[in-house]
Design a protein around this motif. Structure first.
Motif, short mmCIF file in Angstrom:
data_model
loop_
_atom_site.label_atom_id
_atom_site.label_comp_id
_atom_site.label_asym_id
_atom_site.label_seq_id
_atom_site.Cartn_x
_atom_site.Cartn_y
_atom_site.Cartn_z
N UNK A 289 2.77 11.35 -5.38
CA UNK A 289 1.91 10.24 -5.77
C UNK A 289 0.98 10.64 -6.90
N UNK A 290 0.48 11.86 -6.87
CA UNK A 290 -0.43 12.34 -7.92
C UNK A 290 0.28 12.42 -9.26
N UNK B 78 0.85 -1.20 0.00
CA UNK B 78 0.00 0.00 0.00
C UNK B 78 0.89 1.25 0.00
N UNK B 79 1.09 1.83 -1.13
CA UNK B 79 2.04 2.95 -1.19
C UNK B 79 1.55 4.16 -0.40
N UNK B 80 0.26 4.35 -0.29
CA UNK B 80 -0.23 5.53 0.44
C UNK B 80 -0.06 5.37 1.95
N UNK B 81 0.26 4.16 2.39
CA UNK B 81 0.54 3.94 3.82
C UNK B 81 1.94 4.42 4.17
N UNK B 82 2.77 4.58 3.16
CA UNK B 82 4.14 5.05 3.38
C UNK B 82 4.22 6.53 3.00
N UNK B 83 4.28 7.39 4.00
CA UNK B 83 4.10 8.82 3.79
C UNK B 83 5.20 9.47 2.95
N UNK C 58 -4.32 2.00 -7.89
CA UNK C 58 -3.61 1.70 -9.14
C UNK C 58 -2.09 1.68 -9.01
N UNK C 59 -1.54 2.41 -8.04
CA UNK C 59 -0.09 2.49 -7.89
C UNK C 59 0.48 1.43 -6.94
#
Length: 479
Positions: free
Chosen positions: A161-162, A146-151, A179-180
């Motif tokens: 990320x965007x 989960x890439x969004x879990x890694x700030x 998607x990422x």
């Protein structure tokens, strides 16, 4: 030792190198995916980091160097199927061929050549820990990070990320929540012949997890330098940081070093573009020394344009150094020299020039491994020495010996001069050594201990130990 500077991709600036552990350097480099023979673009990375490793050793560091081999991958499975052989058999064959090419380039073997297929147990353990820490999740077709879990995701490639989402080529998967997100473990597909049992069913590792696991196993949670081609900055190295830091709380490497791409007509050399030049084909025409000179005669971070004439030009440039080195050897072995307490003004000037070129060559390397500048200085010096030899200006054995020793030492560091001692060479070297010891005795007789000790120290560095006895000096080779 600590005045070495390296450009760190992570911080985006040149930094003074300070090892995590005093006196020791740990380096991890991403090696090949063995689905085809390695090409000159791959070799650029291997040759550069081999040089980096040898330079750290040259200035006194103890180095542990690890280069991995990716021997399970989508490309391997696809290529094996096309050839009608098993994936394991296919990867074994190309691993063997890679090691042949690596040795043919006369590169120093790494301390470890870890392969993905030999570390499945450790990979499964690592993934389990990421799931426990809520950095990964189980899906219908595998395990995803989960890439969004890694700030801090994006801190290596300097992308948000965007921005990644807008410009990325997204691997389609029904199991992804974002998607990422990227695969840590891939569930076996019916047509795949290579897989391992896991808590999530049969499958195999994703690409990025392998280097997080193997670098930590062989170098620890934190090591000094992580290297690879600049094409690995994103996503591979970005994902490595995310995985490793999520588990340990530490960035795995202190310095991230990336080698520029080798291009043909402005495009990256790659199998998919059909423009690769294989190392084993190049070595049919050119020596490993020429190939290494070609690679190191450019700054490692800059893209290099390959042309059919590139290696021929490198061969001619390298000959500038070899010609001077060989001519000095001929002069010394022929006995066409003098030795005395007095040096001519010219010879004193040569010694000052030697001191200066040593500082400039080593200084260039210490400044972000600027091998191009170092070789430029070595070539200019060698050209001038050869010219002076041709004109009969250089006659002193002491000066010739020091100059040849310097050119030889630096060339050995770069791996650009091949030494093949014969029985005749050994006899010549023994006679030269006896003459050097006679010269040293002359200095000892007049109590010039400084020069006598300097000669002894130089011989010791060259692997010759001298004992002063009542019957005269006795020498032996240091094992």
């Amino acid at each position: 030792m600590n005045d070495i500077y390296i450009f760190n991709t992570l911080t985006g600036r040149k930094e003074r190198f300070e090892p995590i552990e005093e006196g020791r350097v740990k380096i991890y480099v991403c090696g090949p995916t063995v689905y085809d023979d390695v090409h000159i673009g791959h070799a650029r990375t291997f040759i550069f980091f081999d040089f980096m490793r040898k330079f750290f050793e040259y200035v006194g560091y103890d180095v542990r160097y690890v280069l991995n081999i990716t021997d399970v991958d989508d490309k391997i499975i696809r290529s094996a199927r096309e050839k009608g052989v098993s994936s394991l058999e296919y990867s074994e064959e190309y691993t063997r061929r890679f090691l042949e090419d690596y040795k043919a380039l006369k590169l120093k073997l790494p301390d470890a050549f870890p392969r993905v297929t030999k570390h499945i147990e450790e990979i499964i353990w690592f993934i389990e820990k990421l799931i426990e820490k809520d950095f990964a999740y189980v899906s219908s077709d595998g395990i995803y990070y989960k890439i969004r879990a890694f700030k801090d995701y994006g801190k290596l490639s300097k992308r948000s990320v965007d921005e990644m989402l807008a410009g990325a080529r997204i691997e389609v998967s029904e199991g992804k929540k974002d998607p990422l997100d990227f695969a840590l473990w891939k569930t076996r597909k019916p047509e795949e012949d290579i897989y391992w049992e896991s808590p999530w069913g049969p499958g195999r590792p994703g690409w990025h997890i392998e280097c997080s696991v193997m670098s930590m196993k062989y170098l620890g949670e934190q090591f000094d330098i992580h290297g690879g081609g600049s094409d690995l900055i994103f996503p591979h190295h970005e994902n490595e940081i995310a995985q490793s830091e999520a588990l340990t709380g530490k960035v795995p490497a202190k310095y991230w070093v990336h080698v520029g791409m080798l291009q043909i007509s402005g495009e990256k050399m790659s199998k998919s573009l059909g423009n690769i030049i294989k190392i084993r084909d190049i070595l049919k025409k050119y020596t490993p020394e020429v190939v290494k000179f070609y690679v190191l005669n450019a700054h490692y971070r800059k893209p290099v344009e390959y042309t059919p004439e590139s290696l021929e030009e490198a061969k001619k440039a390298l000959n500038t150094i070899k010609r001077a080195y060989d001519a000095l050897g001929t002069m010394i072995s022929s006995g066409d020299y003098t030795y005395s307490f007095r040096l001519s003004d010219y010879e004193v000037k040569i010694l000052y020039s030697l001191k200066d070129v040593k500082q400039r060559v080593i200084g260039a390397i210490k400044d972000d491994f600027n091998t191009r500048e170092a070789l430029k200085n070595l070539m200019t010096f060698s050209k001038n020495i050869y010219q002076d030899l041709s004109e009969g200006k250089l006659k002193s054995l002491t000066v010739a010996f020091q100059v040849r020793e310097f050119i030889g030492d630096i060339s050995k560091l770069f791996g650009i001069i091949e030494e093949r001692p014969t029985e005749e060479d050994s006899e010549i070297l023994a006679r030269v050594l006896e003459e050097i010891l006679k010269l040293r005795e002359e200095f000892r007789k007049v109590r010039n201990w400084e020069i006598a000790d300097a000669i002894r120290s130089a011989l010791n560095r060259a692997g010759i130990h001298v004992d002063d006895t009542r019957r005269g000096p006795v020498w032996r080779v240091i094992k």
